[in-house]
Write a protein that holds these residues in place. Structure first.
Motif, PDB file in Angstrom:
ATOM      1  N   GLU A 199       0.835  -1.213   0.000  1.00  0.00           N
ATOM      2  CA  GLU A 199       0.000   0.000   0.000  1.00  0.00           C
ATOM      3  C   GLU A 199       0.865   1.256   0.000  1.00  0.00           C
ATOM      4  N   MET A 200       1.895   1.280   0.835  1.00  0.00           N
ATOM      5  CA  MET A 200       2.736   2.466   0.985  1.00  0.00           C
ATOM      6  C   MET A 200       3.516   2.795  -0.277  1.00  0.00           C
ATOM      7  N   TYR A 201       3.988   1.762  -0.964  1.00  0.00           N
ATOM      8  CA  TYR A 201       4.902   1.966  -2.093  1.00  0.00           C
ATOM      9  C   TYR A 201       4.286   1.538  -3.427  1.00  0.00           C
ATOM     10  N   LYS A 202       2.961   1.637  -3.533  1.00  0.00           N
ATOM     11  CA  LYS A 202       2.282   1.158  -4.745  1.00  0.00           C
ATOM     12  C   LYS A 202       2.650   1.954  -5.990  1.00  0.00           C
ATOM     13  N   THR A 203       3.164   3.167  -5.835  1.00  0.00           N
ATOM     14  CA  THR A 203       3.543   3.977  -7.000  1.00  0.00           C
ATOM     15  C   THR A 203       5.034   3.894  -7.301  1.00  0.00           C
ATOM     16  N   LYS A 204       5.768   3.063  -6.563  1.00  0.00           N
ATOM     17  CA  LYS A 204       7.229   3.018  -6.702  1.00  0.00           C
ATOM     18  C   LYS A 204       7.720   1.944  -7.666  1.00  0.00           C
ATOM     19  N   GLY A 205       6.813   1.110  -8.181  1.00  0.00           N
ATOM     20  CA  GLY A 205       7.249   0.062  -9.095  1.00  0.00           C
ATOM     21  C   GLY A 205       7.889  -1.120  -8.402  1.00  0.00           C
ATOM     22  N   ILE A 206       7.532  -1.336  -7.122  1.00  0.00           N
ATOM     23  CA  ILE A 206       8.080  -2.450  -6.339  1.00  0.00           C
ATOM     24  C   ILE A 206       6.929  -3.349  -5.901  1.00  0.00           C
ATOM     25  N   GLY A 207       7.069  -4.667  -6.117  1.00  0.00           N
ATOM     26  CA  GLY A 207       6.068  -5.620  -5.675  1.00  0.00           C
ATOM     27  C   GLY A 207       6.486  -6.235  -4.349  1.00  0.00           C
ATOM     28  N   PHE A 208       5.523  -6.489  -3.473  1.00  0.00           N
ATOM     29  CA  PHE A 208       5.804  -7.062  -2.154  1.00  0.00           C
ATOM     30  C   PHE A 208       4.986  -8.342  -1.982  1.00  0.00           C
ATOM     31  N   TYR A 209       5.682  -9.427  -1.615  1.00  0.00           N
ATOM     32  CA  TYR A 209       5.019 -10.718  -1.495  1.00  0.00           C
ATOM     33  C   TYR A 209       5.546 -11.448  -0.268  1.00  0.00           C
ATOM     34  N   SER A 210       4.645 -12.061   0.502  1.00  0.00           N
ATOM     35  CA  SER A 210       5.066 -12.959   1.573  1.00  0.00           C
ATOM     36  C   SER A 210       4.711 -14.370   1.136  1.00  0.00           C
ATOM     37  N   MET A 211       5.371 -15.356   1.726  1.00  0.00           N
ATOM     38  CA  MET A 211       5.123 -16.726   1.296  1.00  0.00           C
ATOM     39  C   MET A 211       5.391 -17.712   2.426  1.00  0.00           C
ATOM     40  N   HIS A 212       4.810 -18.901   2.264  1.00  0.00           N
ATOM     41  CA  HIS A 212       4.999 -20.003   3.202  1.00  0.00           C
ATOM     42  C   HIS A 212       5.719 -21.131   2.459  1.00  0.00           C
ATOM     43  N   PRO A 213       6.902 -21.549   2.929  1.00  0.00           N
ATOM     44  CA  PRO A 213       7.660 -22.581   2.213  1.00  0.00           C
ATOM     45  C   PRO A 213       7.155 -23.997   2.443  1.00  0.00           C
ATOM     46  N   GLY A 214       6.167 -24.160   3.330  1.00  0.00           N
ATOM     47  CA  GLY A 214       5.773 -25.511   3.720  1.00  0.00           C
ATOM     48  C   GLY A 214       6.641 -25.965   4.883  1.00  0.00           C
ATOM     49  N   TRP A 215       6.355 -27.138   5.372  1.00  0.00           N
ATOM     50  CA  TRP A 215       7.149 -27.700   6.474  1.00  0.00           C
ATOM     51  C   TRP A 215       8.345 -28.426   5.884  1.00  0.00           C
ATOM     52  N   ALA A 216       9.512 -27.790   5.986  1.00  0.00           N
ATOM     53  CA  ALA A 216      10.725 -28.334   5.371  1.00  0.00           C
ATOM     54  C   ALA A 216      11.690 -28.844   6.442  1.00  0.00           C
ATOM     55  N   GLU A 217      12.437 -29.857   6.067  1.00  0.00           N
ATOM     56  CA  GLU A 217      13.412 -30.471   6.973  1.00  0.00           C
ATOM     57  C   GLU A 217      14.725 -29.702   6.886  1.00  0.00           C
ATOM     58  N   THR A 218      14.951 -28.838   7.858  1.00  0.00           N
ATOM     59  CA  THR A 218      16.148 -28.010   7.892  1.00  0.00           C
ATOM     60  C   THR A 218      16.811 -28.130   9.261  1.00  0.00           C
ATOM     61  N   PRO A 219      18.095 -27.783   9.359  1.00  0.00           N
ATOM     62  CA  PRO A 219      18.761 -27.811  10.663  1.00  0.00           C
ATOM     63  C   PRO A 219      18.067 -26.921  11.687  1.00  0.00           C
ATOM     64  N   GLY A 220      17.501 -25.802  11.236  1.00  0.00           N
ATOM     65  CA  GLY A 220      16.812 -24.900  12.139  1.00  0.00           C
ATOM     66  C   GLY A 220      15.580 -25.527  12.764  1.00  0.00           C
ATOM     67  N   VAL A 221      14.814 -26.253  11.956  1.00  0.00           N
ATOM     68  CA  VAL A 221      13.622 -26.941  12.465  1.00  0.00           C
ATOM     69  C   VAL A 221      14.033 -28.025  13.455  1.00  0.00           C
ATOM     70  N   ALA A 222      15.059 -28.786  13.098  1.00  0.00           N
ATOM     71  CA  ALA A 222      15.519 -29.873  13.976  1.00  0.00           C
ATOM     72  C   ALA A 222      15.978 -29.332  15.335  1.00  0.00           C
ATOM     73  N   LYS A 223      16.623 -28.161  15.326  1.00  0.00           N
ATOM     74  CA  LYS A 223      17.139 -27.584  16.565  1.00  0.00           C
ATOM     75  C   LYS A 223      16.037 -26.928  17.396  1.00  0.00           C
ATOM     76  N   SER A 224      15.170 -26.156  16.740  1.00  0.00           N
ATOM     77  CA  SER A 224      14.177 -25.372  17.467  1.00  0.00           C
ATOM     78  C   SER A 224      12.912 -26.150  17.801  1.00  0.00           C
ATOM     79  N   LEU A 225      12.569 -27.130  16.949  1.00  0.00           N
ATOM     80  CA  LEU A 225      11.350 -27.919  17.154  1.00  0.00           C
ATOM     81  C   LEU A 225      11.688 -29.414  17.069  1.00  0.00           C
ATOM     82  N   PRO A 226      12.491 -29.919  17.994  1.00  0.00           N
ATOM     83  CA  PRO A 226      12.944 -31.317  17.910  1.00  0.00           C
ATOM     84  C   PRO A 226      11.790 -32.322  17.948  1.00  0.00           C
TER      85      PRO A 226
END
Length: 300
Positions: A199-226
Motif C-alpha cells: 500500500e505504501m509503495y504502490k507507485t514506486k514500481g516495487i512488488g511485495f510478497y510474503s510466502m509459506h515454504p511448507g514444512w521443510a526439513e532443515t537444521p533450524g527446524v531440527a534444533k528449534s522444534l525437535p
C-alpha cells in the motif's frame, strides 16, 4: 523524364545493399542478444549477494553455490540481522555500490525457545524476524527503486502465523514467554507488513510478497522444534522444495502476481483460517509500523 536503365540498376543495387546490411545487422544483434540472455550461462548469470551472519559458514555456502551453478557472480556480505546497528552499517556500505536491487529475499529467521535479549535490548526472535526484516527492507528501498518497475521484495513467512492474530506486544513482554508463539506472532507481523508495504509503495514500481515454504526439513527446524521434527520425520519437504515458491516469485512476470499477497506452492493463499478471528487484527499494523520505525530510528 524517364529514369535510364543505369539509374534503375543503381537504385536496385543500393536497395539490395541496404537490405543485405539490415539483414546482417539483425542476425548479428539477435546472436549477441541470444548469447547474453538465452543461453545456460545467462540463466545462471544473476548477480547474487548473500547476507550471512557467520563469515565461515557463509564462505562455505558461497563456494558450494559457485561450484554447483558455475556462476561466479555470487558475493558474501556479513551482517548480523538481529542488530539494527549492523544492518545500518551494511546498508550504508552496500548502498555505496549504487547497484539496482531487483529482488530482495527476506529469508533470515529464528525460533529461540528461551527469552534472550540482544545487546541492543530487544527480544531475539523479534529482533531478527520482525525488526531486522523491517529495517533491511526500508534501507534497501532506494536501491529497489533503481530496479523499478521490475523490483520485488519476497518475505519468507510461515504457516505458523495462522495460529495467532497481530498483536502490539511485539516483544512478548505482557505474558509468560513462549518462543513458538513469539515466532508465530513475528510471522504474522511479516504478512501484515507485506500488505502495508504494498500500500505504501504502490507507485514506486516495487512488488511485495510474503510466502509459506511448507514444512521443510532443515537444521533450524531440527534444533528449534525437535519434537515436531521427530514426529514428522520422513514427511517433511526438502530445502529445495521449500525454496521453490521463493524462486518462482522472483522469476514470475509482475503482472501475474498480486502485491501484498501471501503465496504457497506457486499460488496465492489465504492469510487467515476460517473462524480464527485474525483478519481484524491487521488494523493494528499502522501503529506497529510506527513502533518499528521508532525502534529502527528510520525517518519517515
Amino acid at each position: 523524364m524517364q529514369p535510364t536503365l543505369l539509374q534503375i540498376q543503381i537504385h536496385i543495387s543500393i536497395r539490395a545493399l541496404t537490405m543485405f546490411l539490415l539483414k546482417t545487422w539483425r542476425l548479428t544483434a539477435f546472436s549477441l542478444y541470444g548469447y547474453l540472455n538465452f543461453t545456460k550461462s545467462a540463466f545462471f548469470g544473476a548477480t547474487v549477494y548473500m547476507v550471512c551472519r557467520n563469515k565461515e559458514r557463509g564462505e562455505e555456502a558461497l563456494s558450494r553455490i559457485q561450484s554447483m551453478t558455475g556462476n561466479q557472480n555470487i558475493h558474501l556480505e556479513v551482517c548480523d540481522l538481529s542488530s539494527v546497528s549492523d544492518i545500518k552499517s551494511f546498508a550504508s556500505q552496500f548502498s555505496s555500490k549504487d547497484v539496482p536491487v531487483h529482488v530482495l529475499v527476506n529469508n533470515a529467521g529464528l525460533l529461540e525457545n528461551k527469552r534472550i535479549t540482544t545487546p541492543e535490548g530487544y527480544e531475539l526472535n523479534f529482533a531478527v524476524n520482525a525488526l531486522g526484516t523491517y529495517t533491511m527492507t526500508e534501507l534497501m528501498m532506494p536501491l529497489l527503486e533503481k530496479a523499478a518497475p521490475d523490483a520485488r521484495v519476497i518475505t519468507v513467512s510461515s504457516g505458523g502465523m495462522y495460529q495467532t492474530p497481530l498483536t502490539k506486544d511485539l516483544q512478548f513482554s505482557e505474558t509468560s514467554f513462549d518462543g513458538v508463539q513469539q515466532y508465530a506472532r513475528n510471522k504474522r507481523v511479516q504478512v501484515a507488513l507485506t500488505e502495508k508495504w504494498a500500500e505504501m509503495y504502490k507507485t514506486k514500481g516495487i512488488g511485495f510478497y510474503s510466502m509459506h515454504p511448507g514444512w521443510a526439513e532443515t537444521p533450524g527446524v531440527a534444533k528449534s522444534l525437535p519434537g515436531f521434527s521427530k514426529a514428522f520425520s520422513g514427511k517433511l519437504r526438502t530445502s529445495e522444495e521449500g525454496a521453490d515458491t521463493v524462486i518462482w516469485l522472483a522469476l514470475q512476470p509482475k503482472e501475474k502476481l498480486v502485491s501484498g499477497a501471501f503465496y504457497f506452492d506457486r499460488a496465492e493463499a489465504p492469510k487467515h483460517l476460517m473462524f480464527a478471528a485474525t483478519k481484524g487484527s491487521h488494523a493494528a499494523i499502522d501503529s506497529i509500523v510506527d513502533n518499528l520505525r521508532s525502534l529502527a530510528a528510520i525517518s519517515s
